[in-house]
Design a protein around this motif. Structure first.
Motif, PDB file in Angstrom:
ATOM      1  N   LEU A   1       0.102   8.195 -14.287  1.00  0.00           N
ATOM      2  CA  LEU A   1       0.867   8.320 -13.076  1.00  0.00           C
ATOM      3  C   LEU A   1       0.436   9.241 -11.786  1.00  0.00           C
ATOM      4  CD1 LEU A   1       3.591   7.628 -11.594  1.00  0.00           C
ATOM      5  CD2 LEU A   1       4.611   9.406 -12.927  1.00  0.00           C
ATOM      6  N   PRO A   2      -0.119  10.418 -12.348  1.00  0.00           N
ATOM      7  CA  PRO A   2      -0.367  11.633 -11.376  1.00  0.00           C
ATOM      8  C   PRO A   2      -1.796  11.197 -10.300  1.00  0.00           C
ATOM      9  CG  PRO A   2       0.377  12.664 -13.171  1.00  0.00           C
ATOM     10  CD  PRO A   2       0.149  11.392 -13.686  1.00  0.00           C
ATOM     11  N   SER A   3      -2.626  10.478 -11.156  1.00  0.00           N
ATOM     12  CA  SER A   3      -3.931  10.232 -10.332  1.00  0.00           C
ATOM     13  C   SER A   3      -3.497   9.036  -9.437  1.00  0.00           C
ATOM     14  CB  SER A   3      -4.921   9.519 -11.327  1.00  0.00           C
ATOM     15  OG  SER A   3      -5.434  10.791 -12.175  1.00  0.00           O
ATOM     16  N   THR A   4      -2.607   8.115  -9.772  1.00  0.00           N
ATOM     17  CA  THR A   4      -2.541   7.087  -9.069  1.00  0.00           C
ATOM     18  C   THR A   4      -1.282   7.417  -7.744  1.00  0.00           C
ATOM     19  OG1 THR A   4      -0.590   6.082 -10.618  1.00  0.00           O
ATOM     20  CG2 THR A   4      -2.842   5.183 -10.530  1.00  0.00           C
ATOM     21  N   PHE A   5      -0.328   8.320  -8.081  1.00  0.00           N
ATOM     22  CA  PHE A   5       0.260   9.042  -7.040  1.00  0.00           C
ATOM     23  C   PHE A   5      -0.679   9.660  -6.013  1.00  0.00           C
ATOM     24  CE2 PHE A   5       2.362  12.634  -5.267  1.00  0.00           C
ATOM     25  CZ  PHE A   5       3.317  12.154  -4.359  1.00  0.00           C
ATOM     26  N   ALA A   6      -1.367  10.661  -6.419  1.00  0.00           N
ATOM     27  CA  ALA A   6      -2.096  11.485  -5.399  1.00  0.00           C
ATOM     28  C   ALA A   6      -3.083  10.166  -4.398  1.00  0.00           C
ATOM     29  CB  ALA A   6      -3.240  12.461  -6.192  1.00  0.00           C
ATOM     30  N   PHE A   7      -3.662   9.272  -5.288  1.00  0.00           N
ATOM     31  CA  PHE A   7      -4.498   8.210  -4.594  1.00  0.00           C
ATOM     32  C   PHE A   7      -3.664   7.571  -3.454  1.00  0.00           C
ATOM     33  CE2 PHE A   7      -7.069   4.326  -4.025  1.00  0.00           C
ATOM     34  CZ  PHE A   7      -8.129   4.783  -3.519  1.00  0.00           C
ATOM     35  N   SER A   8      -2.385   7.260  -3.713  1.00  0.00           N
ATOM     36  CA  SER A   8      -1.505   6.585  -2.924  1.00  0.00           C
ATOM     37  C   SER A   8      -1.496   7.404  -1.466  1.00  0.00           C
ATOM     38  CB  SER A   8       0.048   6.429  -3.492  1.00  0.00           C
ATOM     39  OG  SER A   8       0.623   7.660  -3.370  1.00  0.00           O
ATOM     40  N   LEU A   9      -1.657   8.611  -1.477  1.00  0.00           N
ATOM     41  CA  LEU A   9      -1.463   9.498  -0.305  1.00  0.00           C
ATOM     42  C   LEU A   9      -2.743   9.334   0.629  1.00  0.00           C
ATOM     43  CD1 LEU A   9      -0.015  12.628  -1.867  1.00  0.00           C
ATOM     44  CD2 LEU A   9       1.358  10.671  -0.934  1.00  0.00           C
ATOM     45  N   THR A  10      -3.831   8.707   0.083  1.00  0.00           N
ATOM     46  CA  THR A  10      -4.848   8.524   0.985  1.00  0.00           C
ATOM     47  C   THR A  10      -4.881   7.045   1.804  1.00  0.00           C
ATOM     48  OG1 THR A  10      -6.373   7.345  -0.698  1.00  0.00           O
ATOM     49  CG2 THR A  10      -6.241   9.612  -0.903  1.00  0.00           C
ATOM     50  N   GLU A  11      -5.682   6.946   2.748  1.00  0.00           N
ATOM     51  CA  GLU A  11      -5.630   5.708   3.614  1.00  0.00           C
ATOM     52  C   GLU A  11      -6.208   4.703   2.731  1.00  0.00           C
ATOM     53  OE1 GLU A  11      -8.664   7.564   6.536  1.00  0.00           O
ATOM     54  OE2 GLU A  11      -9.424   5.424   6.405  1.00  0.00           O
ATOM     55  N   GLU A  12      -7.275   5.027   1.765  1.00  0.00           N
ATOM     56  CA  GLU A  12      -7.758   3.841   0.979  1.00  0.00           C
ATOM     57  C   GLU A  12      -6.490   3.312   0.242  1.00  0.00           C
ATOM     58  OE1 GLU A  12      -9.379   6.408   1.747  1.00  0.00           O
ATOM     59  OE2 GLU A  12     -11.222   5.924   2.625  1.00  0.00           O
ATOM     60  N   GLY A  13      -5.671   4.266  -0.611  1.00  0.00           N
ATOM     61  CA  GLY A  13      -4.828   4.114  -1.495  1.00  0.00           C
ATOM     62  C   GLY A  13      -3.629   3.188  -0.770  1.00  0.00           C
ATOM     63  N   GLY A  14      -3.227   3.511   0.478  1.00  0.00           N
ATOM     64  CA  GLY A  14      -2.361   2.818   1.371  1.00  0.00           C
ATOM     65  C   GLY A  14      -2.906   1.280   1.516  1.00  0.00           C
ATOM     66  N   LYS A  15      -4.028   1.069   1.823  1.00  0.00           N
ATOM     67  CA  LYS A  15      -4.631  -0.214   1.937  1.00  0.00           C
ATOM     68  C   LYS A  15      -4.858  -1.127   0.616  1.00  0.00           C
ATOM     69  CE  LYS A  15      -7.336   0.439   6.161  1.00  0.00           C
ATOM     70  NZ  LYS A  15      -8.674   1.613   6.350  1.00  0.00           N
ATOM     71  N   LEU A  16      -5.177  -0.524  -0.320  1.00  0.00           N
ATOM     72  CA  LEU A  16      -5.586  -1.265  -1.439  1.00  0.00           C
ATOM     73  C   LEU A  16      -4.298  -1.692  -2.396  1.00  0.00           C
ATOM     74  CD1 LEU A  16      -8.645   0.390  -3.559  1.00  0.00           C
ATOM     75  CD2 LEU A  16      -8.258  -1.971  -2.634  1.00  0.00           C
ATOM     76  N   TYR A  17      -3.293  -0.600  -2.633  1.00  0.00           N
ATOM     77  CA  TYR A  17      -2.296  -0.843  -3.654  1.00  0.00           C
ATOM     78  C   TYR A  17      -1.425  -2.238  -3.353  1.00  0.00           C
ATOM     79  CZ  TYR A  17      -2.586   3.668  -5.833  1.00  0.00           C
ATOM     80  OH  TYR A  17      -3.198   4.884  -6.510  1.00  0.00           O
ATOM     81  N   PRO A  18      -1.339  -2.704  -2.295  1.00  0.00           N
ATOM     82  CA  PRO A  18      -0.477  -4.037  -2.075  1.00  0.00           C
ATOM     83  C   PRO A  18      -1.270  -5.232  -2.678  1.00  0.00           C
ATOM     84  CG  PRO A  18      -0.447  -2.699   0.101  1.00  0.00           C
ATOM     85  CD  PRO A  18      -1.470  -2.077  -0.889  1.00  0.00           C
ATOM     86  N   LYS A  19      -2.680  -4.939  -2.786  1.00  0.00           N
ATOM     87  CA  LYS A  19      -3.324  -6.045  -3.329  1.00  0.00           C
ATOM     88  C   LYS A  19      -3.079  -6.297  -4.873  1.00  0.00           C
ATOM     89  CE  LYS A  19      -7.046  -5.669  -0.405  1.00  0.00           C
ATOM     90  NZ  LYS A  19      -8.549  -5.264  -0.187  1.00  0.00           N
ATOM     91  N   PHE A  20      -2.359  -5.092  -5.802  1.00  0.00           N
ATOM     92  CA  PHE A  20      -2.170  -5.311  -7.049  1.00  0.00           C
ATOM     93  C   PHE A  20      -0.679  -5.057  -7.181  1.00  0.00           C
ATOM     94  CE2 PHE A  20      -6.432  -3.438  -5.858  1.00  0.00           C
ATOM     95  CZ  PHE A  20      -6.985  -4.158  -6.766  1.00  0.00           C
ATOM     96  N   PRO A  21       0.084  -6.305  -7.361  1.00  0.00           N
ATOM     97  CA  PRO A  21       1.422  -6.352  -7.328  1.00  0.00           C
ATOM     98  C   PRO A  21       2.115  -5.837  -8.773  1.00  0.00           C
ATOM     99  CG  PRO A  21       0.577  -8.760  -7.424  1.00  0.00           C
ATOM    100  CD  PRO A  21      -0.598  -7.750  -7.043  1.00  0.00           C
TER     101      PRO A  21
END
Ligand SMILES: N[C@@H](CCC(=O)N[C@@H](CS)C(=O)NCC(=O)O)C(=O)O
Length: 230
Positions: free
Chosen positions: A168-188
């Motif tokens: 959880l904490p690694s994936t939360f912090a990465f969600s705050l980056t522009e890369e995370g914002g773009k990538l996450y929706p590809k993984f439902p």
């Protein structure tokens, strides 16, 4: 016995794993902020490898997150986060090791540091570090997506375990980056897992007691001491 003490700094990914596990198990604890003494004798006396977290419990002190959370799960009452089944336990330990070896290093140490931690201190991002990490982050997200694509709630299936709190904490912090914002929706399936984990009472409680996100001041030193170079 006195309440345990978690030593670390508030934005640390690994410190937050320990705090989430304590919160989920309803164990009262004290947080001791080491930000101003990181790397100094007071800190190194607790952790000779210059890292956090450290857990103190009475006269017992332990470092390394996986050892700390195993200790907490055994030493305190509350919901068990380690499966009884030997294979499920093996799988949980596989995920914990994968976070240590593949998810944390690329999501946090490479991308989040370059995109958030260093810029907040006025240090420019190193695009080569981000570019090197991104295929490895995508690989990791693909692996998690496959694991979570069987309709289950948590990484091991229906049982919430230490593995979920490790991820959880690694994936939360990465969600705050522009890369995370773009990538996450590809993984439902992964995104549904994140939503479930973010909405756990323990996660909400933990987020609510964290101070406002401030720059990590001692991280200025990381740019010299341990920034990846490509
Ligand atoms: N293997 C350690 C890793 C801990 C770690 O890398 N913690 C980071 C914070 S998330 C740290 O202490 N960084 C301080 C520094 O690099 O100066 C564990 O599992 O506890």
């Amino acid at each position: 016995m006195t309440d345990p003490i978690v030593y670390g700094f508030p934005r640390s990914t690994f410190v937050n794993i320990v705090r989430l596990v304590l919160t989920h198990k309803n164990v009262p604890y004290t947080f001791h902020d080491l930000e101003t003494v990181m790397g100094k004798p007071e800190h190194l006396a607790l952790h000779p490898f210059d890292r956090v977290p450290i857990l103190g419990h009475g006269d017992f002190t332990i470092y390394e997150t996986s050892a700390i959370v195993s200790y907490i799960d055994e030493a305190f009452a509350g919901p068990k986060l380690t499966p009884q089944d030997v294979r499920a336990r093996g799988r949980m330990n596989q995920w914990i090791s994968a976070v240590n070896s593949y998810y944390y290093p690329y999501m946090i140490y490479h991308v989040t540091h370059e995109r958030l931690v260093f810029p907040e201190l006025g240090i420019a991002s190193d695009e080569k570090v981000v570019a090197h990490a991104m295929p490895k982050v995508e690989l990791g997200l693909g692996v998690l997506e496959r694991e979570l694509s069987h309709g289950q709630d948590y990484v091991l299936g229906s049982e919430l375990s230490l593995a979920d709190f490790f991820i959880l904490p690694s994936t939360f912090a990465f969600s705050l980056t522009e890369e995370g914002g773009k990538l996450y929706p590809k993984f439902p399936a992964f995104s549904r897992w994140r939503e479930r984990m973010e909405n756990l009472p323990a996660t909400k409680k933990q987020r609510s007691i964290l101070p406002r996100r401030e720059p990590i001041l001692h991280a200025r030193e990381w740019a010299n001491s341990h920034r990846p170079k490509y």
